[in-house]
Design a protein around this motif. Sequence first.
Motif, PDB file in Angstrom:
ATOM      1  N   GLY A   1      34.513  48.095  50.358  1.00 39.93           N
ATOM      2  CA  GLY A   1      35.708  47.269  50.566  1.00 39.93           C
ATOM      3  C   GLY A   1      36.070  46.528  49.282  1.00 39.93           C
ATOM      4  O   GLY A   1      37.245  46.468  48.890  1.00 39.93           O
ATOM      5  N   LEU A   2      35.064  45.988  48.621  1.00 41.75           N
ATOM      6  CA  LEU A   2      35.290  45.289  47.346  1.00 41.75           C
ATOM      7  C   LEU A   2      35.871  46.242  46.308  1.00 41.75           C
ATOM      8  O   LEU A   2      36.779  45.879  45.547  1.00 41.75           O
ATOM      9  CB  LEU A   2      33.977  44.689  46.840  1.00 41.75           C
ATOM     10  CG  LEU A   2      34.061  43.994  45.481  1.00 41.75           C
ATOM     11  CD1 LEU A   2      34.943  42.750  45.550  1.00 41.75           C
ATOM     12  CD2 LEU A   2      32.673  43.621  44.974  1.00 41.75           C
TER      13      LEU A   2
ATOM     14  N   ASP B   1      37.709  48.838  46.840  1.00 43.30           N
ATOM     15  CA  ASP B   1      39.123  49.029  47.176  1.00 43.30           C
ATOM     16  C   ASP B   1      39.949  47.813  46.752  1.00 43.30           C
ATOM     17  O   ASP B   1      41.085  47.954  46.280  1.00 43.30           O
ATOM     18  CB  ASP B   1      39.287  49.262  48.689  1.00 43.30           C
ATOM     19  CG  ASP B   1      38.738  50.609  49.133  1.00 43.30           C
ATOM     20  OD1 ASP B   1      38.504  51.487  48.276  1.00 43.30           O
ATOM     21  OD2 ASP B   1      38.511  50.785  50.350  1.00 43.30           O
ATOM     22  N   ASP B   2      39.378  46.617  46.913  1.00 43.59           N
ATOM     23  CA  ASP B   2      40.070  45.403  46.462  1.00 43.59           C
ATOM     24  C   ASP B   2      40.299  45.440  44.948  1.00 43.59           C
ATOM     25  O   ASP B   2      41.377  45.081  44.462  1.00 43.59           O
ATOM     26  CB  ASP B   2      39.261  44.148  46.817  1.00 43.59           C
ATOM     27  CG  ASP B   2      39.231  43.857  48.314  1.00 43.59           C
ATOM     28  OD1 ASP B   2      40.176  44.257  49.027  1.00 43.59           O
ATOM     29  OD2 ASP B   2      38.256  43.226  48.775  1.00 43.59           O
ATOM     30  N   PHE B   3      39.273  45.835  44.214  1.00 40.42           N
ATOM     31  CA  PHE B   3      39.415  45.958  42.747  1.00 40.42           C
ATOM     32  C   PHE B   3      40.551  46.921  42.400  1.00 40.42           C
ATOM     33  O   PHE B   3      41.401  46.632  41.558  1.00 40.42           O
ATOM     34  CB  PHE B   3      38.111  46.468  42.114  1.00 40.42           C
ATOM     35  CG  PHE B   3      37.128  45.394  41.723  1.00 40.42           C
ATOM     36  CD1 PHE B   3      37.508  44.352  40.881  1.00 40.42           C
ATOM     37  CD2 PHE B   3      35.816  45.423  42.172  1.00 40.42           C
ATOM     38  CE1 PHE B   3      36.596  43.367  40.509  1.00 40.42           C
ATOM     39  CE2 PHE B   3      34.898  44.433  41.810  1.00 40.42           C
ATOM     40  CZ  PHE B   3      35.290  43.414  40.968  1.00 40.42           C
TER      41      PHE B   3
ATOM     42  N   GLU C   1      43.169  47.897  44.127  1.00 40.75           N
ATOM     43  CA  GLU C   1      44.498  47.374  44.447  1.00 40.75           C
ATOM     44  C   GLU C   1      44.899  46.244  43.496  1.00 40.75           C
ATOM     45  O   GLU C   1      46.047  46.160  43.048  1.00 40.75           O
ATOM     46  CB  GLU C   1      44.486  46.869  45.896  1.00 40.75           C
ATOM     47  CG  GLU C   1      45.845  46.462  46.413  1.00 40.75           C
ATOM     48  CD  GLU C   1      45.773  46.017  47.873  1.00 40.75           C
ATOM     49  OE1 GLU C   1      45.197  46.766  48.701  1.00 40.75           O
ATOM     50  OE2 GLU C   1      46.256  44.906  48.176  1.00 40.75           O
ATOM     51  N   TRP C   2      43.949  45.394  43.191  1.00 35.78           N
ATOM     52  CA  TRP C   2      44.187  44.234  42.323  1.00 35.78           C
ATOM     53  C   TRP C   2      44.545  44.679  40.901  1.00 35.78           C
ATOM     54  O   TRP C   2      45.513  44.194  40.306  1.00 35.78           O
ATOM     55  CB  TRP C   2      42.912  43.394  42.340  1.00 35.78           C
ATOM     56  CG  TRP C   2      42.913  42.123  41.553  1.00 35.78           C
ATOM     57  CD1 TRP C   2      43.713  41.031  41.731  1.00 35.78           C
ATOM     58  CD2 TRP C   2      42.014  41.801  40.483  1.00 35.78           C
ATOM     59  NE1 TRP C   2      43.356  40.047  40.836  1.00 35.78           N
ATOM     60  CE2 TRP C   2      42.320  40.486  40.071  1.00 35.78           C
ATOM     61  CE3 TRP C   2      40.963  42.473  39.859  1.00 35.78           C
ATOM     62  CZ2 TRP C   2      41.621  39.841  39.041  1.00 35.78           C
ATOM     63  CZ3 TRP C   2      40.272  41.820  38.851  1.00 35.78           C
ATOM     64  CH2 TRP C   2      40.601  40.533  38.442  1.00 35.78           C
TER      65      TRP C   2
ATOM     66  N   LEU D   1      47.942  44.207  38.591  1.00 35.23           N
ATOM     67  CA  LEU D   1      47.958  43.552  37.272  1.00 35.23           C
ATOM     68  C   LEU D   1      48.455  44.488  36.165  1.00 35.23           C
ATOM     69  O   LEU D   1      49.049  44.029  35.189  1.00 35.23           O
ATOM     70  CB  LEU D   1      46.542  43.058  36.906  1.00 35.23           C
ATOM     71  CG  LEU D   1      45.992  41.898  37.746  1.00 35.23           C
ATOM     72  CD1 LEU D   1      44.550  41.588  37.333  1.00 35.23           C
ATOM     73  CD2 LEU D   1      46.853  40.643  37.592  1.00 35.23           C
TER      74      LEU D   1
ATOM     75  N   LEU E   1      44.536  48.692  29.777  1.00 33.93           N
ATOM     76  CA  LEU E   1      44.619  47.303  30.252  1.00 33.93           C
ATOM     77  C   LEU E   1      43.624  47.064  31.389  1.00 33.93           C
ATOM     78  O   LEU E   1      42.944  46.035  31.426  1.00 33.93           O
ATOM     79  CB  LEU E   1      46.044  46.987  30.701  1.00 33.93           C
ATOM     80  CG  LEU E   1      47.173  47.308  29.706  1.00 33.93           C
ATOM     81  CD1 LEU E   1      48.500  46.769  30.241  1.00 33.93           C
ATOM     82  CD2 LEU E   1      46.910  46.755  28.324  1.00 33.93           C
TER      83      LEU E   1
ATOM     84  N   ARG F   1      40.817  48.561  31.906  1.00 35.57           N
ATOM     85  CA  ARG F   1      39.469  48.494  31.366  1.00 35.57           C
ATOM     86  C   ARG F   1      39.217  47.146  30.680  1.00 35.57           C
ATOM     87  O   ARG F   1      38.096  46.637  30.685  1.00 35.57           O
ATOM     88  CB  ARG F   1      39.214  49.680  30.436  1.00 35.57           C
ATOM     89  CG  ARG F   1      39.101  49.411  28.966  1.00 35.57           C
ATOM     90  CD  ARG F   1      37.756  48.749  28.587  1.00 35.57           C
ATOM     91  NE  ARG F   1      37.658  48.584  27.145  1.00 35.57           N
ATOM     92  CZ  ARG F   1      36.872  49.337  26.379  1.00 35.57           C
ATOM     93  NH1 ARG F   1      36.089  50.232  26.895  1.00 35.57           N
ATOM     94  NH2 ARG F   1      36.838  49.134  25.073  1.00 35.57           N
TER      95      ARG F   1
ATOM     96  N   ILE G   1      40.380  44.231  31.639  1.00 39.24           N
ATOM     97  CA  ILE G   1      40.026  43.281  32.709  1.00 39.24           C
ATOM     98  C   ILE G   1      38.572  43.475  33.152  1.00 39.24           C
ATOM     99  O   ILE G   1      37.827  42.507  33.342  1.00 39.24           O
ATOM    100  CB  ILE G   1      40.952  43.480  33.936  1.00 39.24           C
ATOM    101  CG1 ILE G   1      42.410  43.122  33.615  1.00 39.24           C
ATOM    102  CG2 ILE G   1      40.437  42.691  35.149  1.00 39.24           C
ATOM    103  CD1 ILE G   1      42.724  41.653  33.683  1.00 39.24           C
ATOM    104  N   MET G   2      38.169  44.705  33.328  1.00 46.64           N
ATOM    105  CA  MET G   2      36.830  44.982  33.888  1.00 46.64           C
ATOM    106  C   MET G   2      35.724  44.893  32.848  1.00 46.64           C
ATOM    107  O   MET G   2      34.570  44.686  33.185  1.00 46.64           O
ATOM    108  CB  MET G   2      36.806  46.362  34.556  1.00 46.64           C
ATOM    109  CG  MET G   2      37.771  46.500  35.735  1.00 46.64           C
ATOM    110  SD  MET G   2      37.536  45.233  37.031  1.00 46.64           S
ATOM    111  CE  MET G   2      35.990  45.779  37.784  1.00 46.64           C
TER     112      MET G   2
END
Lengths: 139, 139, 139
Positions: free
Chosen positions: A58-59, A61-63, A65-66, A70, A93, A95, A97-98
């Motif tokens: 779930g996390l 999938d959140d990443f 979408e987020w 952005l 871009l 990459r 962020i992460m």
Amino acid sequence: MKSLTEHLFFRTESRREFINITPEVEDLVEKSGVKEGLCLVNAMHITASVFINDDESGLHDDFEEWLEGLAPHEPISKYRHNRTGEDNGDAHLKRTIMGREVVVAVTGGKLDFGPWEQIFYGEFDGRRKKRVLVKIIGE
Amino acid sequence: MKSLTEHLFFRTESRREFINITPEVEDLVEKSGVKEGLCLVNAMHITASVFINDDESGLHDDFEEWLEGLAPHEPISKYRHNRTGEDNGDAHLKRTIMGREVVVAVTGGKLDFGPWEQIFYGEFDGRRKKRVLVKIIGE
Amino acid sequence: MKSLTEHLFFRTESRREFINITPEVEDLVEKSGVKEGLCLVNAMHITASVFINDDESGLHDDFEEWLEGLAPHEPISKYRHNRTGEDNGDAHLKRTIMGREVVVAVTGGKLDFGPWEQIFYGEFDGRRKKRVLVKIIGE
């Protein structure tokens, strides 16, 4: 001082993917014979990431979408970088962020991790051959 | 090669908080006896961060507001991760922006810092016991 | 264990600028005599960044536009930090996205890089004297 340098190889089937590489890195720490030191794990490509977070779908999938919010993949023409013929402007871009790399302590011959920490390869422009570098130094 | 491994412990009273941990890390550098080397400071939890910036309360308020804009806490149902029963989906994203870790040079037995650099623990899902790892290697 | 500590100095003409510092860091790796180890490169100022990405001017323009969207410079009054008399509140946030530091493996006496990796100094509040620290440890 001991050191070990190894590569992990990837060619994902989809454009974006998160892959848990913790077991592979743990094996390399053991192979290195380092008991106390540092382990660097970094993407060698600038549209991919290595990061630490929870192995929970779930996390992830959140990443996804987020990050798409952005730095959206489309329209392709949104990014000047894509005028070079690429369509991966967004991947550079995302990459960013992460993150490119993680540095993990090696203690007692093991990755010194909190309860939920896992290392992931984050691919943002897949379907190409990519590499991750693992470098372990210590004693 | 010398090495030192220590933990700092936190249980914040509010959900989000920034705590200056520079003095504690400086003490550990001294305790390690390392004169030239590297100091890794990382959150061991994936809803917390370790980062370097200015110790200025206005800036910290700016960070708080900015992160809330980029990854709002509510609605809780916005994050698939929260279907696991958690309400900290946003905290995983906020920590990603702020970073998991810092690596600081140790030179002449001290943290080798610019004029305004300070190390902070960034909590995004507090009121639980959390840990930070400090690992120093060198000679 | 060998170690080398050096600084790079900058005073950009514009507020924001990206500068490729790979050749300077490569020279320092050679100077250090380290064959196997780690190279830390970090901004010593909290409104500047060191990051790794592609040396492509369209991409750099994309970064500039993207960061301005995520943390706009104006209105100055938007940031509480600017009440201290500064106008660089946005620069602290932009640098947070781009990162303070990179850690690069040194293998066979060279920076161990993928095909497109280049190290950049990212200035977000220029026209002031700033420094980058390069610390190399290994054998």
